[in-house]
Write a protein that holds these residues in place. Structure first.
Motif, mmCIF file in Angstrom:
data_model
loop_
_atom_site.group_PDB
_atom_site.id
_atom_site.type_symbol
_atom_site.label_atom_id
_atom_site.label_comp_id
_atom_site.label_asym_id
_atom_site.label_seq_id
_atom_site.Cartn_x
_atom_site.Cartn_y
_atom_site.Cartn_z
ATOM 1 N N CYS A 11 93.570 -23.884 52.910
ATOM 2 C CA CYS A 11 93.241 -25.241 53.358
ATOM 3 C C CYS A 11 91.740 -25.499 53.218
ATOM 4 C CB CYS A 11 93.690 -25.418 54.801
ATOM 5 S SG CYS A 11 93.256 -27.015 55.501
ATOM 6 N N LEU A 12 90.927 -24.556 53.666
ATOM 7 C CA LEU A 12 89.470 -24.712 53.573
ATOM 8 C C LEU A 12 89.021 -24.833 52.120
ATOM 9 C CD1 LEU A 12 88.384 -21.958 56.128
ATOM 10 C CD2 LEU A 12 88.504 -24.425 56.544
ATOM 11 N N ILE A 13 89.526 -23.947 51.274
ATOM 12 C CA ILE A 13 89.124 -23.946 49.866
ATOM 13 C C ILE A 13 89.551 -25.240 49.177
ATOM 14 C CG2 ILE A 13 89.526 -22.845 47.622
ATOM 15 C CD1 ILE A 13 89.586 -20.153 49.124
ATOM 16 N N LEU A 14 90.797 -25.643 49.388
ATOM 17 C CA LEU A 14 91.290 -26.841 48.720
ATOM 18 C C LEU A 14 90.536 -28.087 49.172
ATOM 19 C CD1 LEU A 14 93.200 -28.210 46.774
ATOM 20 C CD2 LEU A 14 94.894 -28.325 48.625
ATOM 21 N N LEU A 15 90.368 -28.252 50.471
ATOM 22 C CA LEU A 15 89.659 -29.441 50.961
ATOM 23 C C LEU A 15 88.206 -29.446 50.497
ATOM 24 C CD1 LEU A 15 91.202 -29.860 54.522
ATOM 25 C CD2 LEU A 15 91.685 -31.211 52.459
ATOM 26 N N ALA A 121 92.395 -43.905 54.025
ATOM 27 C CA ALA A 121 93.128 -45.155 53.806
ATOM 28 C C ALA A 121 94.435 -44.884 53.055
ATOM 29 C CB ALA A 121 92.262 -46.149 53.040
ATOM 30 N N THR A 122 94.349 -44.043 52.027
ATOM 31 C CA THR A 122 95.526 -43.698 51.240
ATOM 32 C C THR A 122 95.457 -42.227 50.834
ATOM 33 O OG1 THR A 122 94.484 -44.336 49.161
ATOM 34 C CG2 THR A 122 95.791 -46.026 50.264
ATOM 35 N N ILE A 123 96.619 -41.646 50.638
ATOM 36 C CA ILE A 123 96.713 -40.240 50.254
ATOM 37 C C ILE A 123 96.820 -40.091 48.738
ATOM 38 C CG2 ILE A 123 98.260 -38.234 50.374
ATOM 39 C CD1 ILE A 123 98.652 -38.815 53.295
ATOM 40 N N LYS A 124 97.362 -41.073 48.070
ATOM 41 C CA LYS A 124 97.620 -40.967 46.628
ATOM 42 C C LYS A 124 96.395 -40.514 45.828
ATOM 43 C CE LYS A 124 100.843 -43.466 44.670
ATOM 44 N NZ LYS A 124 101.620 -44.560 44.121
ATOM 45 N N PRO A 125 95.190 -41.090 46.028
ATOM 46 C CA PRO A 125 94.040 -40.613 45.249
ATOM 47 C C PRO A 125 93.635 -39.182 45.602
ATOM 48 C CG PRO A 125 93.451 -42.576 46.537
ATOM 49 C CD PRO A 125 94.877 -42.243 46.826
ATOM 50 N N VAL A 126 93.888 -38.770 46.825
ATOM 51 C CA VAL A 126 93.581 -37.395 47.240
ATOM 52 C C VAL A 126 94.523 -36.431 46.520
ATOM 53 C CG1 VAL A 126 93.425 -35.800 49.185
ATOM 54 C CG2 VAL A 126 92.697 -38.186 49.469
ATOM 55 N N ALA A 128 95.853 -36.954 43.653
ATOM 56 C CA ALA A 128 95.409 -36.927 42.251
ATOM 57 C C ALA A 128 94.268 -35.928 42.079
ATOM 58 C CB ALA A 128 94.977 -38.319 41.802
ATOM 59 N N ARG A 129 93.350 -35.877 43.049
ATOM 60 C CA ARG A 129 92.249 -34.897 42.980
ATOM 61 C C ARG A 129 92.782 -33.478 43.144
ATOM 62 N NH1 ARG A 129 89.497 -38.540 46.518
ATOM 63 N NH2 ARG A 129 89.274 -36.938 48.099
ATOM 64 N N ARG A 131 95.677 -32.398 42.146
ATOM 65 C CA ARG A 131 96.294 -32.011 40.872
ATOM 66 C C ARG A 131 95.248 -31.542 39.855
ATOM 67 N NH1 ARG A 131 99.311 -36.611 41.778
ATOM 68 N NH2 ARG A 131 98.142 -37.748 40.196
ATOM 69 N N GLN A 132 93.996 -31.915 40.033
ATOM 70 C CA GLN A 132 92.932 -31.485 39.122
ATOM 71 C C GLN A 132 92.431 -30.076 39.448
ATOM 72 O OE1 GLN A 132 92.114 -33.466 36.488
ATOM 73 N NE2 GLN A 132 93.786 -34.706 37.300
ATOM 74 N N THR A 133 92.909 -29.498 40.537
ATOM 75 C CA THR A 133 92.521 -28.143 40.930
ATOM 76 C C THR A 133 93.614 -27.172 40.487
ATOM 77 O OG1 THR A 133 93.617 -28.106 43.093
ATOM 78 C CG2 THR A 133 91.406 -29.104 43.000
ATOM 79 N N ASN A 134 93.464 -25.910 40.851
ATOM 80 C CA ASN A 134 94.494 -24.913 40.540
ATOM 81 C C ASN A 134 95.544 -24.800 41.650
ATOM 82 O OD1 ASN A 134 92.858 -23.726 42.440
ATOM 83 N ND2 ASN A 134 92.699 -21.765 41.394
ATOM 84 N N PHE A 135 95.513 -25.692 42.626
ATOM 85 C CA PHE A 135 96.497 -25.688 43.709
ATOM 86 C C PHE A 135 97.823 -26.216 43.165
ATOM 87 C CE2 PHE A 135 98.570 -27.149 47.585
ATOM 88 C CZ PHE A 135 98.253 -26.144 48.488
ATOM 89 N N ARG A 136 98.891 -25.486 43.394
ATOM 90 C CA ARG A 136 100.194 -25.889 42.872
ATOM 91 C C ARG A 136 100.913 -26.799 43.846
ATOM 92 N NH1 ARG A 136 102.290 -20.181 42.417
ATOM 93 N NH2 ARG A 136 100.507 -19.902 43.706
ATOM 94 N N ILE A 137 101.356 -27.949 43.341
ATOM 95 C CA ILE A 137 102.148 -28.885 44.135
ATOM 96 C C ILE A 137 103.302 -29.375 43.263
ATOM 97 C CG2 ILE A 137 100.501 -30.719 43.583
ATOM 98 C CD1 ILE A 137 101.440 -32.163 46.138
ATOM 99 N N SER A 138 104.498 -29.226 43.779
ATOM 100 C CA SER A 138 105.664 -29.668 43.011
ATOM 101 C C SER A 138 105.759 -31.190 43.079
ATOM 102 C CB SER A 138 106.943 -29.043 43.574
ATOM 103 O OG SER A 138 107.222 -29.569 44.862
ATOM 104 N N ALA A 139 106.448 -31.753 42.096
ATOM 105 C CA ALA A 139 106.672 -33.204 42.083
ATOM 106 C C ALA A 139 107.457 -33.622 43.325
ATOM 107 C CB ALA A 139 107.403 -33.602 40.811
#
Length: 152
Positions: A11-15, A121-126, A128-129, A131-139
């Motif tokens: 959590c710390l690294i990703l944020l 305000a919104t989570i969607k742009p967060v 998107a950021r 997805r630009q990292t090496n953190f894996r998130i499924s669709a």
């Protein structure tokens, strides 16, 4: 809100990577990490993060048999803190924590809380950021988070 919020390393690294580390104190106030998590994080801890070490070393050793050191130490500390909330992302660690009847959330839970409290305000742009990292998130998980945030 639980009196003690304990964060694992991911959590710390990703944020930090996405420029949103300040959400943690905005949502929860002070955060507790173990010395092992602080070392894994690898950067100086912010002033709102305090280091606390688990006291039950035998418990820590048992957890470390199946989990990485940061996860094991965070879970061991959470077991010693009644009514704590553990922020942990890795599936195996979450499963163990839940089997031990700990209250858990993950980074996406932090983001949802941040939106509910008006810190985001919104989570969607967060996302998107992220997805630009090496953190894996499924669709599927991304869709679920957006649905819970009311953004789908």
């Amino acid at each position: 809100m639980p009196p003690v919020i304990i964060a694992d390393t991911s959590c710390l690294i990703l944020l930090e990577k996405i420029g949103e580390l300040a959400l943690l104190p905005q949502v929860f106030g002070p955060i507790t990490v173990t010395g092992t998590v602080a070392k894994e994080y690898g950067l100086p801890l912010p002033e709102w993060a305090q280091v606390k070490h688990p006291q039950d070393l035998k418990q820590l050793q048992v957890l470390a048999l199946t989990l990485d050191p940061g996860e094991a130490s965070a879970i061991a500390l959470a077991l010693e803190q009644p009514d704590s909330l553990l922020i942990i992302d890795e599936q195996r660690g979450r499963r163990v924590a839940q089997q031990l009847q700990l209250t858990v959330t993950g980074t996406f839970g932090v983001l949802l809380q941040a939106k509910r409290r008006g810190c985001l305000a919104t989570i969607k742009p967060v996302l998107a950021r992220i997805r630009q990292t090496n953190f894996r998130i499924s669709a599927e998980l991304e869709t679920q988070v957006l649905r819970l945030a009311g953004e789908l």
